[in-house]
Design a protein around this motif. Sequence first.
Motif, PDB file in Angstrom:
ATOM      1  N   LEU A 166       0.810  -1.211   0.000  1.00  0.00           N
ATOM      2  CA  LEU A 166       0.000   0.000   0.000  1.00  0.00           C
ATOM      3  C   LEU A 166       0.846   1.266   0.000  1.00  0.00           C
ATOM      4  O   LEU A 166       0.407   2.322   0.431  1.00  0.00           O
ATOM      5  CB  LEU A 166      -0.957  -0.034   1.194  1.00  0.00           C
ATOM      6  CG  LEU A 166      -1.969  -1.186   1.095  1.00  0.00           C
ATOM      7  CD1 LEU A 166      -2.664  -1.427   2.433  1.00  0.00           C
ATOM      8  CD2 LEU A 166      -2.993  -0.910   0.017  1.00  0.00           C
ATOM      9  N   SER A 167       2.060   1.141  -0.517  1.00  0.00           N
ATOM     10  CA  SER A 167       2.929   2.287  -0.828  1.00  0.00           C
ATOM     11  C   SER A 167       3.296   3.141   0.374  1.00  0.00           C
ATOM     12  O   SER A 167       3.462   4.356   0.260  1.00  0.00           O
ATOM     13  CB  SER A 167       2.286   3.165  -1.911  1.00  0.00           C
ATOM     14  OG  SER A 167       2.020   2.411  -3.067  1.00  0.00           O
ATOM     15  N   VAL A 168       3.442   2.531   1.539  1.00  0.00           N
ATOM     16  CA  VAL A 168       3.975   3.244   2.702  1.00  0.00           C
ATOM     17  C   VAL A 168       5.470   3.444   2.469  1.00  0.00           C
ATOM     18  O   VAL A 168       6.177   2.524   2.055  1.00  0.00           O
ATOM     19  CB  VAL A 168       3.706   2.445   3.994  1.00  0.00           C
ATOM     20  CG1 VAL A 168       4.382   3.102   5.184  1.00  0.00           C
ATOM     21  CG2 VAL A 168       2.205   2.343   4.226  1.00  0.00           C
ATOM     22  N   ASP A 169       5.953   4.647   2.733  1.00  0.00           N
ATOM     23  CA  ASP A 169       7.325   4.990   2.358  1.00  0.00           C
ATOM     24  C   ASP A 169       8.378   4.500   3.340  1.00  0.00           C
ATOM     25  O   ASP A 169       9.562   4.426   3.000  1.00  0.00           O
ATOM     26  CB  ASP A 169       7.459   6.506   2.201  1.00  0.00           C
ATOM     27  CG  ASP A 169       6.580   7.038   1.088  1.00  0.00           C
ATOM     28  OD1 ASP A 169       6.744   6.572  -0.055  1.00  0.00           O
ATOM     29  OD2 ASP A 169       5.720   7.894   1.361  1.00  0.00           O
ATOM     30  N   GLY A 170       7.971   4.213   4.565  1.00  0.00           N
ATOM     31  CA  GLY A 170       8.940   3.752   5.545  1.00  0.00           C
ATOM     32  C   GLY A 170       8.265   3.418   6.858  1.00  0.00           C
ATOM     33  O   GLY A 170       7.116   3.793   7.101  1.00  0.00           O
ATOM     34  N   VAL A 171       8.998   2.699   7.703  1.00  0.00           N
ATOM     35  CA  VAL A 171       8.497   2.291   9.014  1.00  0.00           C
ATOM     36  C   VAL A 171       9.475   2.772  10.075  1.00  0.00           C
ATOM     37  O   VAL A 171      10.690   2.569   9.952  1.00  0.00           O
ATOM     38  CB  VAL A 171       8.354   0.752   9.099  1.00  0.00           C
ATOM     39  CG1 VAL A 171       7.910   0.328  10.498  1.00  0.00           C
ATOM     40  CG2 VAL A 171       7.359   0.247   8.046  1.00  0.00           C
ATOM     41  N   LEU A 172       8.935   3.419  11.097  1.00  0.00           N
ATOM     42  CA  LEU A 172       9.732   3.862  12.233  1.00  0.00           C
ATOM     43  C   LEU A 172       9.365   3.022  13.445  1.00  0.00           C
ATOM     44  O   LEU A 172       8.184   2.801  13.724  1.00  0.00           O
ATOM     45  CB  LEU A 172       9.499   5.344  12.507  1.00  0.00           C
ATOM     46  CG  LEU A 172       9.991   6.282  11.400  1.00  0.00           C
ATOM     47  CD1 LEU A 172       9.479   7.701  11.635  1.00  0.00           C
ATOM     48  CD2 LEU A 172      11.513   6.274  11.326  1.00  0.00           C
ATOM     49  N   LEU A 173      10.369   2.554  14.158  1.00  0.00           N
ATOM     50  CA  LEU A 173      10.166   1.653  15.289  1.00  0.00           C
ATOM     51  C   LEU A 173      10.350   2.406  16.592  1.00  0.00           C
ATOM     52  O   LEU A 173      11.450   2.889  16.904  1.00  0.00           O
ATOM     53  CB  LEU A 173      11.159   0.492  15.204  1.00  0.00           C
ATOM     54  CG  LEU A 173      11.151  -0.298  13.889  1.00  0.00           C
ATOM     55  CD1 LEU A 173      12.315  -1.267  13.857  1.00  0.00           C
ATOM     56  CD2 LEU A 173       9.828  -1.034  13.722  1.00  0.00           C
ATOM     57  N   GLY A 174       9.253   2.513  17.353  1.00  0.00           N
ATOM     58  CA  GLY A 174       9.316   3.115  18.672  1.00  0.00           C
ATOM     59  C   GLY A 174       9.673   2.086  19.717  1.00  0.00           C
ATOM     60  O   GLY A 174      10.220   1.013  19.419  1.00  0.00           O
ATOM     61  N   ALA A 175       9.335   2.389  20.959  1.00  0.00           N
ATOM     62  CA  ALA A 175       9.712   1.527  22.074  1.00  0.00           C
ATOM     63  C   ALA A 175       9.042   0.161  21.963  1.00  0.00           C
ATOM     64  O   ALA A 175       7.895   0.042  21.544  1.00  0.00           O
ATOM     65  CB  ALA A 175       9.321   2.195  23.391  1.00  0.00           C
TER      66      ALA A 175
END
Length: 267
Positions: free
Chosen positions: A143-152
């Motif tokens: 679904l064309s999400v540009d990136g993933v950021l990982l929190g705690a």
Amino acid sequence: MPQVIEIDDPSDTRLDDFRDLSTADRRPDRPGGRGLVIAEGTIVVRRLLDSPYPLRGLLGVPRRIEELLPDLPDFDGPAYAVSADVMARVVGFHLNRGVLAAADRAVQPDPSELVSDARMLAVLEGVGDHENLGALFRNAAALSVDGVLLGAGCSDPLYRRSVRVSMGHVLRVPFADLRPWPSGLDLLRAKGFTVAALTPRADAVDLRECKLAGEKVALLLGSEGPGLTDEAIEAADLAVKIPMAQGVDSLNVATAGAVAFHALGVS
């Protein structure tokens, strides 16, 4: 082309990159151990070959190794051809897909670099289940999400099970750790993102009415069960929810993410 090496001894030390995949404290993909990336099956191996992760070698039954040789014209490392029995004794279980590839990890991008050209981001908190994590990455890629950021509290996306469940898409969707948490979300606001926390709370805005479709959005997703922490929701710009039938209060986090990614116009 790879050096195809036939091996019939499961104790051969040349196979150590693939050994004991089912043993938690000895897995070669353990970040505190060898820290390798393991891809299973020809589809996922091909996605690994198209990724920035440097290939170290392959292990597989002869038929699968033969299938992959045309994809490896510039790789001169080892491709170990073994019987299905030897392979099972090396990895610790019978592998239906018949081939594995091992690669070194690539350098993670800096969060500010990852978000610089992005319009849609997934930001995860407490997603510790490797299968949920892999499914989230597969949905993000679709679904064309540009990136993933990982929190705690998130698990390692490059754990073998996450790579497998993602069908290798975790190797193509860029990700980075976002710290400190949750104050690191300020970086996204500074880059023009609206930070939207997905939660079943009654006072959250219906996803269909939030007017964020097509905008720069960072969607916060929490762990299955407890969901996002109060601190993460309070650090967001708004809370949004997926409307559901009476008697159902939540979805699996990967499913919820897919619904929200689509609703926000990233497909």
